[in-house]
Design an enzyme around this catalytic site. Structure first.
Site, short mmCIF file in Angstrom:
data_model
loop_
_atom_site.label_atom_id
_atom_site.label_comp_id
_atom_site.label_asym_id
_atom_site.label_seq_id
_atom_site.Cartn_x
_atom_site.Cartn_y
_atom_site.Cartn_z
N GLY A 193 0.81 -1.22 0.00
CA GLY A 193 0.00 0.00 0.00
C GLY A 193 0.84 1.27 0.00
O GLY A 193 2.08 1.24 0.13
N HIS A 194 0.17 2.40 -0.11
CA HIS A 194 0.87 3.69 -0.20
C HIS A 194 1.59 4.03 1.11
O HIS A 194 1.11 3.71 2.19
CB HIS A 194 -0.10 4.82 -0.59
N ASN A 195 2.75 4.64 0.97
CA ASN A 195 3.57 5.10 2.10
C ASN A 195 4.13 3.98 2.96
O ASN A 195 4.59 4.23 4.07
CB ASN A 195 2.78 6.08 2.98
#
Lengths: 342, 342, 342
Positions: B241-243
């Site tokens: 996922g993002h980050n």
């Protein structure tokens, strides 16, 4: 598809009641029929739809007698369900084989031979020294590496990747964005905590009549072959590790993963999101329930497994039933403890 | 690969017994050796295969003395296993670097610079203002967006996607159909039940020696970077996922998913089909068993987790063992209850 | 993005303290700000970063008074967070619509019409008889089959596949390597153990404002349509079986799988790695926890489920808590048994 009701009735050997000149351009369930569609009525549970459907024609059993007026043309045949299935298959075959010829630009490397009646879509890529059989379809954006063999009547869908040295049998279907023959996940831990890549030099063999679903990945063997045997059907987004061997006519549902060197038997039925550890041997006819985790060999043929980690299906159902009652169980235990305190 | 037995023996510093002029074209396990293959015998468990193998040559330890006639040529070396591994790596290196040059048609945008000895396959796409290092391989159908940097000796396999602004280090391998830098899954619920897209403007950074498996997806950060640190090895069909931030030399098996903003430590070993919730911090050296679900921070280094939701490996093994016996446990409880009724 | 601090302050209706001529080229969190970035300070927990950030400008609330010298330019606005979000969206819109025009080579089949202001990337493929709306972006390596309709303002990312006869609404985003409309997994077992392919003739309909994540696969219906309704957001690597119907504004996280013919209600929230059996009906507003397995219909709206097989969230939390204590529970039972032996 473009036929008249009359042409279809002739094809099916049926008799017509109603307008036999209506054009038919599609197939539909009776409850979803639109003008131009042909549908069927077999299970009388669906009879009410016959009187409201907008389908241009409906195939019915010879013995059937409508109880109200019907606006669709009716085609009476011996077995409505079989006749409709026959139509479906005819239509599907037409669709599957409608693409033929070569679109440009497309790429073929040196030393590659291709059979008759092939389809090569625009932007398809075939490497060097490949042998591509007759009636093969290589869709746009499909990638075929070097030294690959693809048997007659197989279809490589858009964006599917077949890497170097792989062998695809006859009548196989590789769906969009599937990956066949990518490097297995092999890394040797080093004293300093880093990992060194273990060379992966083998290939993948799909025998005849194999189905590989969209986005499914099958890794090549470290040496030798990852083998998917005759008639195996793999759904979407499945992961098959290096050196896996899957027996004939085994069916695996979506998102299941099989770790390296595991050998599945013939005629197994594996549900979705199942995981298998590596280096296992699984007996013929094994059935595994959805989301199970198989960590041990299965010796007895026809075993049914469930749960994670997996054990016998019946036993697991009993344990799972009690799992839901654990709070009550603990309460009963506490009550007994109090009783025994005195 | 095309060498004679003699050439290989010279390369390995070994001595030959048998026909030293046979051509060698492949490597194989001793039980699968075919004419033209070279194999090895190290573990004496496999000695019986030496007398039946069809391999043209077999590498054996200096000390080894055959008990029966052998039809293959033998190459005697100090350590047969090491010598074979050396051959494997040599062969693999040759394969990996066999593709070079530019196939047409391929696409490169304005302002992009590419290094020496690059391979750009047919139908590969590189956007504007990219910097592509030396010895980089961009396979057919690979997509590189705008403003991307790719370090020396990295390989972008067929159908892999590297979206705008991403940074790929040196010696990275991005396998077929992997996606790097797609938009993170960010949607803000609105009062009317609909969702509004939260702009995703960050990128993905792969440091050096990172492996990204086939079909794996790594989302870009909302702002800043999703970071996969040096030496991380990701298997196939993983979702990042993002980050997310993954520490050096962490290894993750297939079909695992890591939710947004979770930070994994260094040297972790994560099995297949594991799930991590978002916004977690996981200590260095954490080990997680297959199909586990990690929903809490891991503070202590070297922790081993298992089960869903995950807890200590040993504790979970004990609970899982009793889970299987729950029906018997309930029976024991019922028996006690009856006894206590009186 | 290339603006001065002054231009951005004017856009936001804010007042400047500091150098208003600095160029701004990006957006960043305050703790990650580099020269050229603009950031914001809303939550005062982050105030210490204001005095150390290298961002060229920081947006702050009107009421804010710095306690130490600040090297960045400050832009005072009514609500710093809203103003920054406005900037983000403006920037994102610019990025999303920066690509326009036609790159070559690209392919469009006969009978296909395309709207105004379209982007068609190099190596993109659009088949015959398609209708492509205005402002649509078909990225490089995207594949659109025959008879496909794509509504205005939709984006088909690199490597996404939209197969024959599918319908994509307006404002949809199909992320890289997603597959829409591949053949459903339908095979009829034959008496000899082999499987016969059941023709899959339907399509997939995405209504407006649908998001399909990277690598996600959505199978076409056997007949009729697999339907993803208005506002549905699907994350990466999700599997949607044939004839599934997903209600408006339902959100599904990564790696979840939904088996054939299941019907999900509106406004459901489904976590990651969840599995649904086939032919289920799931009520509106159902919430399902990560890694759950849903095997039964959900009748009551707003139900929360968890665990595999799934049951009520609260009940499952209690059972899972006791699961961890099973060894202690068995010990208590054994103690009682001993007590009762005498």
């Amino acid at each position: 598809m473009k036929f008249t009701v009359k042409q279809i009735a002739t094809l099916l050997g049926g008799e017509i009641a109603g307008n036999d000149s209506l054009p038919i351009t599609g197939l539909a369930k009776i409850e979803e029929g639109k003008p131009g569609d042909i549908s069927f009525l077999s299970n009388l549970k669906y009879e009410p739809f016959l009187y409201t459907t907008q389908a241009s024609a409906v195939i019915v059993d010879q013995s059937f007698q409508p109880k109200k007026p019907v606006s669709s043309a009716l085609i009476f045949v011996e077995n409505a369900y079989s006749a409709f299935t026959q139509l479906l298959e005819e239509y599907y075959k037409q669709l599957s084989f409608s693409r033929v010829g070569v679109e440009q630009p497309s790429y073929v490397g040196d030393g590659t031979t291709v059979g008759e009646r092939i389809y090569r879509g625009a932007f398809s890529y075939i490497g060097t020294n490949c042998t591509i059989g007759e009636n093969v379809k290589i869709y746009p954006h499909a990638y075929v590496g070097n030294n690959v063999r693809i048997g007659d009547n197989s279809i490589i869908h858009p964006g599917a990747r077949v890497l170097d040295n792989c062998i695809i049998g006859q009548h196989c279907v590789v769906h969009p964005n599937a990956v066949i023959g990518s490097e297995g996940f092999g890394f040797a831990p080093q004293p300093d905590g880093t990992y060194k890549t273990i060379p992966q030099l083998g290939n993948v063999i799909l025998e005849d009549f194999v189905n590989v679903g969209s986005g499914t990945t099958i890794d090549c063997a470290t040496m030798g072959s990852t083998i998917i045997r005759k008639g195996v059907k793999l759904d979407n987004l499945i992961q098959i590790g290096h050196n896996v061997d899957i027996g004939e006519n085994t069916v695996i549902a979506a998102q299941t993963g099989i770790s390296g060197s595991t050998k599945l038997g013939k005629n197994c039925v594996i549900a979705g999101q199942v995981g298998f550890s590596g280096h296992l041997t699984i007996a013929n006819g094994t059935k595994v329930g959805a989301q199970s985790g198989v960590g041990k060999n299965v010796v007895e043929e026809g075993t049914s497994l469930n749960s994670s980690p997996a054990f016998g299906l019946k036993e697991s159902m009993r344990s799972l039933a009690i799992f839901r009652k654990l709070p009550a169980l603990e309460q009963r235990l506490s009550n007994l403890e109090k009783k025994n305190e005195n």
